[in-house]
Design a protein around this motif. Structure first.
Motif, mmCIF file in Angstrom:
data_model
loop_
_atom_site.group_PDB
_atom_site.id
_atom_site.type_symbol
_atom_site.label_atom_id
_atom_site.label_comp_id
_atom_site.label_asym_id
_atom_site.label_seq_id
_atom_site.Cartn_x
_atom_site.Cartn_y
_atom_site.Cartn_z
ATOM 1 N N LYS A 259 6.521 -3.441 0.829
ATOM 2 C CA LYS A 259 5.442 -4.279 0.303
ATOM 3 C C LYS A 259 5.565 -5.703 0.851
ATOM 4 C CE LYS A 259 3.279 -5.742 -4.009
ATOM 5 N NZ LYS A 259 3.328 -5.688 -5.474
ATOM 6 N N LEU A 260 6.776 -6.247 0.827
ATOM 7 C CA LEU A 260 7.034 -7.584 1.364
ATOM 8 C C LEU A 260 6.742 -7.617 2.858
ATOM 9 C CD1 LEU A 260 8.310 -10.491 1.134
ATOM 10 C CD2 LEU A 260 10.461 -9.385 1.784
ATOM 11 N N TYR A 261 7.238 -6.617 3.593
ATOM 12 C CA TYR A 261 7.053 -6.582 5.043
ATOM 13 C C TYR A 261 5.571 -6.508 5.396
ATOM 14 C CZ TYR A 261 8.399 -5.801 9.862
ATOM 15 O OH TYR A 261 8.581 -5.932 11.217
ATOM 16 N N GLN A 262 4.837 -5.648 4.692
ATOM 17 C CA GLN A 262 3.412 -5.493 4.970
ATOM 18 C C GLN A 262 2.655 -6.789 4.698
ATOM 19 O OE1 GLN A 262 1.361 -2.545 2.606
ATOM 20 N NE2 GLN A 262 -0.495 -2.694 3.819
ATOM 21 N N ALA A 263 2.946 -7.420 3.581
ATOM 22 C CA ALA A 263 2.206 -8.622 3.189
ATOM 23 C C ALA A 263 2.588 -9.850 4.008
ATOM 24 C CB ALA A 263 2.433 -8.899 1.705
ATOM 25 N N ASP A 264 3.883 -10.035 4.246
ATOM 26 C CA ASP A 264 4.345 -11.283 4.838
ATOM 27 C C ASP A 264 4.837 -11.179 6.276
ATOM 28 O OD1 ASP A 264 3.801 -12.284 2.321
ATOM 29 O OD2 ASP A 264 5.903 -12.487 1.736
ATOM 30 N N GLY A 265 5.480 -10.074 6.632
ATOM 31 C CA GLY A 265 6.063 -9.947 7.962
ATOM 32 C C GLY A 265 5.117 -9.371 9.000
ATOM 33 N N LEU A 266 4.397 -8.335 8.624
ATOM 34 C CA LEU A 266 3.537 -7.628 9.574
ATOM 35 C C LEU A 266 2.485 -8.524 10.223
ATOM 36 C CD1 LEU A 266 3.105 -4.877 10.852
ATOM 37 C CD2 LEU A 266 1.571 -4.317 8.956
ATOM 38 N N PRO A 267 1.819 -9.393 9.471
ATOM 39 C CA PRO A 267 0.829 -10.264 10.131
ATOM 40 C C PRO A 267 1.446 -11.166 11.199
ATOM 41 C CG PRO A 267 0.518 -10.299 7.754
ATOM 42 C CD PRO A 267 1.815 -9.575 8.017
ATOM 43 N N ILE A 268 2.708 -11.517 11.028
ATOM 44 C CA ILE A 268 3.368 -12.393 12.001
ATOM 45 C C ILE A 268 3.810 -11.598 13.219
ATOM 46 C CG2 ILE A 268 5.265 -14.004 12.396
ATOM 47 C CD1 ILE A 268 5.306 -14.321 9.234
ATOM 48 N N ILE A 269 4.580 -10.537 13.007
ATOM 49 C CA ILE A 269 5.133 -9.788 14.148
ATOM 50 C C ILE A 269 4.042 -9.090 14.952
ATOM 51 C CG2 ILE A 269 5.653 -7.644 12.902
ATOM 52 C CD1 ILE A 269 8.318 -7.594 14.546
ATOM 53 N N SER A 270 2.917 -8.796 14.308
ATOM 54 C CA SER A 270 1.803 -8.144 15.023
ATOM 55 C C SER A 270 1.186 -9.052 16.084
ATOM 56 C CB SER A 270 0.739 -7.684 14.034
ATOM 57 O OG SER A 270 1.251 -6.644 13.234
ATOM 58 N N ARG A 271 1.487 -10.327 16.048
ATOM 59 C CA ARG A 271 1.043 -11.243 17.113
ATOM 60 C C ARG A 271 1.805 -10.977 18.410
ATOM 61 N NH1 ARG A 271 2.276 -16.476 13.488
ATOM 62 N NH2 ARG A 271 0.918 -15.939 11.745
ATOM 63 N N TYR A 272 2.964 -10.334 18.300
ATOM 64 C CA TYR A 272 3.875 -10.182 19.435
ATOM 65 C C TYR A 272 4.133 -8.740 19.850
ATOM 66 C CZ TYR A 272 4.618 -14.953 17.944
ATOM 67 O OH TYR A 272 4.420 -16.263 17.575
ATOM 68 N N ALA A 273 3.786 -7.776 19.012
ATOM 69 C CA ALA A 273 4.041 -6.366 19.320
ATOM 70 C C ALA A 273 2.970 -5.502 18.668
ATOM 71 C CB ALA A 273 5.421 -5.954 18.815
ATOM 72 N N ALA A 274 2.731 -4.344 19.262
ATOM 73 C CA ALA A 274 1.746 -3.400 18.725
ATOM 74 C C ALA A 274 2.470 -2.350 17.887
ATOM 75 C CB ALA A 274 0.983 -2.735 19.859
ATOM 76 N N LEU A 275 2.123 -2.278 16.624
ATOM 77 C CA LEU A 275 2.730 -1.285 15.736
ATOM 78 C C LEU A 275 2.095 0.078 15.998
ATOM 79 C CD1 LEU A 275 4.632 -0.648 13.337
ATOM 80 C CD2 LEU A 275 2.694 -1.143 11.836
ATOM 81 N N ILE A 276 2.930 1.050 16.343
ATOM 82 C CA ILE A 276 2.481 2.429 16.542
ATOM 83 C C ILE A 276 2.491 3.163 15.206
ATOM 84 C CG2 ILE A 276 2.983 4.619 17.703
ATOM 85 C CD1 ILE A 276 1.931 2.316 19.512
#
Length: 103
Positions: A20-37
């Motif tokens: 839940k934390l990763y989806q809300a706070d981390g994913l929007p940031i790291i998705s700027r740099y990598a494509a989540l499969i």
């Protein structure tokens, strides 16, 4: 194309909270740099683990994108929130076989 499989083992009973934390706070940031499969929860083997697969053009692209990520102020602010959940982390690099649907 190269794929990175990152496995995060978290403390027992904390997987849902971590995701839940990763989806809300981390994913929007790291998705700027990598494509989540995709992201999966392990049901066997080392339990309490989440597996993420990220796509990059090649290993050089991955290295440059990770370097950029480590300079991102928002990511640096997120890391202290994520780290208390982690027991262990593993990173594996994979290249697709010629017949793989993901190239």
């Amino acid at each position: 194309m190269i794929y990175e499989m990152r496995t995060y083992q978290v403390h027992p009973g904390k997987a849902a909270e971590f995701l839940k934390l990763y989806q809300a706070d981390g994913l929007p940031i790291i998705s700027r740099y990598a494509a989540l499969i995709g992201c999966w929860i392990k049901e066997s083997g080392v339990l309490n683990s989440a597996v993420f697969i990220w796509a990059y053009d090649d290993f050089a692209h991955r290295s440059s994108q990770r370097a950029r990520l480590t300079q991102d102020a928002e990511w640096l602010e997120f890391l202290p929130k994520m780290l208390p959940y982690l027991v262990q982390q593993e990173s594996v690099f994979m290249s697709p076989a010629a017949f793989s649907p993901h190239q």
